[in-house]
Enzyme design. Sequence first.
Site, mmCIF file in Angstrom:
data_model
loop_
_atom_site.group_PDB
_atom_site.id
_atom_site.type_symbol
_atom_site.label_atom_id
_atom_site.label_comp_id
_atom_site.label_asym_id
_atom_site.label_seq_id
_atom_site.Cartn_x
_atom_site.Cartn_y
_atom_site.Cartn_z
ATOM 1 N N PRO A 385 38.831 39.323 51.335
ATOM 2 C CG PRO A 385 40.624 40.180 52.536
ATOM 3 C CD PRO A 385 40.262 39.079 51.591
ATOM 4 C CD GLN A 387 34.017 47.824 48.537
ATOM 5 O OE1 GLN A 387 34.455 48.544 49.423
ATOM 6 N NE2 GLN A 387 32.753 47.868 48.142
ATOM 7 C CG ASP A 440 42.115 39.546 38.724
ATOM 8 O OD1 ASP A 440 43.328 39.751 38.569
ATOM 9 O OD2 ASP A 440 41.338 40.365 39.247
#
Length: 630
Positions: A385, A387, A440
């Site tokens: 998904p 944002q 990340d």
Amino acid sequence: MICIILVAGHGLILEDEIKLDTSGAYCNLIGVPKALLPGVGGKRILDFWWDAINTRQLFNEVYLVTNANKYKHYERWATAQDFPVENIINDGSTTPTDRLGSVGDLDLVLRNKKINDDVLVVAGDMLFQDHNFDMAQVIHYFKRKKGELAIYYEMEPSENSASRGIVEVCSTTNRITKFFEKPTPGMTTSRQASVVFYCFRKETIPTIGSYLAAHPSVEERNFGMYMEWLVNETDVYGMKLPTGFQLIGSVGLADYEKWLHYFSDKQLQQQGKEQYTKRAYARIGLMGNPSDGFNGKTISLSIANFWAEVTIIESNNLVLVPHPLNDPTEFGSLGDLHGISRKEGYLGGLRLLQATCKKFYQYCNEQGIALPKRNFTLKYDTNIPRQVGLAGSSAIVTATLNCLMHFFDLNYTDLPKARQPQFVLDVETDELFINAGLQDRVIQVYEGLVYMDFTKELLDTQGHGNYVSLDVSLAPPMWLAFIRNPSDSGKIHSNIRERWNNGDEEVITAMQQFASLTDQAKEALETSDFSRLQGLMNTNFDLRRQLYGDDILGSENIRMINLGRQFGSSAKFPGSGGAVIGVCLDTNKLKELKAAFQEEGFVICDIIPHIPSPPTSRRHSLKTPTNGPS
């Protein structure tokens, strides 16, 4: 720049064995110089080198030096190949005992042609695996480094380092720190082999005469011994070519056949390379975020629910394929275009592919890795998904990097695993101006459940943090909820980075507290103390809320946090906002929690941890087929 091709060797083993061969397969090659023997695909070895050299008009002149015995052969070759006959130099030698040696032959050309220019020297009787390498890359790298240049390659497992010139190369500067000519066992662990493929600055040319004067024996007048001496006199840099090389000057017929078949097989493997797909997974920041960008510590988990994958396949032109949903080029109407653009902006995934390719090429140039002239098509797909802070952009970049490394046969020596997260981050920050931290990128490179320490001292001394993989089974069952239709519109940007840079005591203390929470969470995971973990997760979010403020965090995000905690669950951000994760130990309450989220229009699901495959080496260039040389 001047190019000098050396083909004056007197090695007779191969020539004599061709004469003695009774199969009749080589009767037409009796007396033929080694450089004019068939290479891969039947094309003469020297023809491959001439094709590589005679492109883009890289050189002012090209000279070829041979011995008196084989001069006529090369004269005929020159006539057929449009090579200027007057540029063939005869060194006058007729036997191995009166040879000049490879360095002596170079010196002869320099004196005979009164050369006062940079020089590239290559052995013309050298088989090589990949004939698509770009000579221009070698020249450009040489001129940028402003030192001498030695080409090297990663040896196959079957090759004996005692028969090569072996180099040790500084991973930071690419300077050759040591050169071992045919080292004995135990002298070095390096498998990086230098070949007769060098670039010399005109300022260094006088050292050749000095070396020859100090080494009158022809046994010492070879390039291996000269380079072993030269690396201690001036800066010599290394450039890696992702291809194998094999001099046939002193091998017999069996070895010539063996290497010819081996390189032919490797070329067929390259030509028949099938498409390759790499998947990178979304992640949740379990603890410590956002301190990864502020010398803190974090724990992150890659999740199998959401992923991005990139596919690469060889093609005539380099093509980046737009995604039909994320990079739309056709719309139902002007109103449709307006609605999509207003909601999703103009930033699809295509820019991520392009920026990664640009940075990859730049990295290889800077690191002295010459890439072959091969084109490819890249396409991507993702279900992460947008944002909601699940690392969708970095997943695409990470998968693209893996595809490029696979396609060009790069391994962890070329781009170490610990440095790959920084590469991915640089793509996003330097090329696309995306504000982000390392967390990340680390979890998408390492995968699974990873504890990360970004302490400044570690980053300064080793160039990366400490990344420790934990057992994925330590993670408790968790839920993930996110906003159904997020938008960048109206988002308020924080000043935390500015305050950190200015030495704001509140920000510095908070980041230290995030790091402490991470260490405590690691203990809780290792002891399966999930109640303690719940409390730490809540504290992590509360500290973030106190530091950033509600206006920055956003009302929808705070509503999700409160909704989760209403049912006795912990709740925190897994990333920068747009999603919430939690641990709910009461299964009945968990059902109620999910229903409540759904009723308010949020998307909620159970987290499925991604379990990494067993680690395998990324040393593609070291793989040897079953019929390779032994």
